[in-house]
Design an enzyme around this catalytic site. Structure first.
Site, short mmCIF file in Angstrom:
data_model
loop_
_atom_site.label_atom_id
_atom_site.label_comp_id
_atom_site.label_asym_id
_atom_site.label_seq_id
_atom_site.Cartn_x
_atom_site.Cartn_y
_atom_site.Cartn_z
N HIS A 29 49.57 60.36 78.54
CA HIS A 29 50.47 59.21 77.93
C HIS A 29 50.30 58.93 76.50
O HIS A 29 48.92 58.66 76.04
CB HIS A 29 50.28 58.35 78.89
CG HIS A 29 48.72 57.51 79.11
ND1 HIS A 29 48.36 56.52 78.07
CD2 HIS A 29 47.68 57.97 79.72
CE1 HIS A 29 47.05 56.49 78.37
NE2 HIS A 29 46.64 57.21 79.45
N ASP A 30 51.34 58.39 75.76
CA ASP A 30 51.35 57.67 74.54
C ASP A 30 50.80 58.67 73.62
O ASP A 30 50.65 58.19 72.33
CB ASP A 30 50.56 56.49 74.59
CG ASP A 30 50.91 55.34 75.70
OD1 ASP A 30 52.13 54.98 75.52
OD2 ASP A 30 50.20 55.33 76.59
N GLY A 74 44.76 60.26 76.43
CA GLY A 74 45.79 59.29 76.06
C GLY A 74 45.77 58.68 74.51
O GLY A 74 44.58 58.81 74.06
#
Length: 260
Positions: A122-123, A140
């Site tokens: 994520h991200d 992440g």
């Protein structure tokens, strides 16, 4: 040209499939997925959303793209994956959407190659023309700049960055930022000089490469404090744009810089 969707594929109402696309057997395309023109989605691939990808991407069989983040704080918020064009995601690649606390978007640029079993958490933000060899893994909030190469089975720690034209050897564990133009390897990673061959292959001039070499020696081999060494780099007139980017990358580091 209309899209060719295999009869066994599942395309949920609301999904947008561009012209010229090919959707393979048993692929699953979620309702909040938008696929640009001339993409190929392999058999059994799963695309969830919100996800938007550009044109001419090839996603091989069994890849899982745009799925929910593997984050304990994620509570089902609407977050996204954005991918550019001309990317190749090989078998079993996994790419997660963002989290609210991380900006809510995972981004992948253009002309990237993610080999089999790579993971993008994520991200993460991946630039253009990045290569991730088999099973390379990003935790992440990782940032990978243009033209970087990550060797097979390498891993980058949360919030760490890999600079442009850097190369990580196979099995590298990178808990800190890898500066641009450098070669790094090991567990934990250490620098092993300049990515001379990669820079030359990308058309970087011999004079610029020499400037990067001089900057490397001052920054990491002179025994000076890093701030003093950066000042000396400027004083010695190493003024190529690549040097300015290298110094800015070091100044903006939050996790710390990998060293020899």
């Amino acid at each position: 040209m209309s899209a060719h969707i295999h009869p066994t594929a599942i395309v949920e109402p609301g999904a947008k499939i561009g012209s010229g696309c090919k959707i393979g057997p048993f692929a699953v395309i979620g309702a909040e997925v938008e696929i640009g023109e001339y993409c190929q989605i392999g058999a059994h691939a799963v695309l969830e959303g919100p996800t938007r990808i550009g044109s001419h991407n090839q996603i091989f069989q069994f890849a899982s793209v745009g799925t929910a983040p593997q984050d304990m704080g994620y509570k089902g918020e609407s977050t996204a994956l954005e991918m550019g064009s001309h990317n190749t995601l090989r078998e079993f690649v996994t790419v997660n959407r963002g989290t609210v606390k991380g900006g809510a978007v995972t981004r992948i640029g253009n002309h990237n190659l993610l080999m089999a079993y790579c993971h993008v958490a994520h991200d993460c933000h991946i630039g253009d023309q990045v290569v991730m060899a088999n099973a390379a893994t990003l935790a992440g909030h990782v940032s990978i700049e243009d033209h970087a190469i990550l060797g097979g089975l390498s891993a980058v720690h949360q919030f760490a960055r890999v600079g442009t034209h850097a190369i990580l050897g196979g099995g590298t564990m990178a808990p800190l930022d890898i500066p641009p133009y450098m070669m790094a390897a090991g567990n934990h990673a250490s620098l092993h000089g300049i990515n001379v061959r990669g820079l030359a292959r990308r058309g970087i001039s011999r004079e610029t490469i020499l400037q990067i070499k001089r900057a490397y020696r001052l920054l990491f081999r002179s025994g000076q404090r890093l701030d003093a060494a950066m000042e000396e780099v400027v004083q010695r007139g190493l003024d190529a744009p690549e040097i300015a980017h290298l110094l800015d990358f070091i100044r903006s580091s939050k996790r710390g810089i990998t060293r020899p």
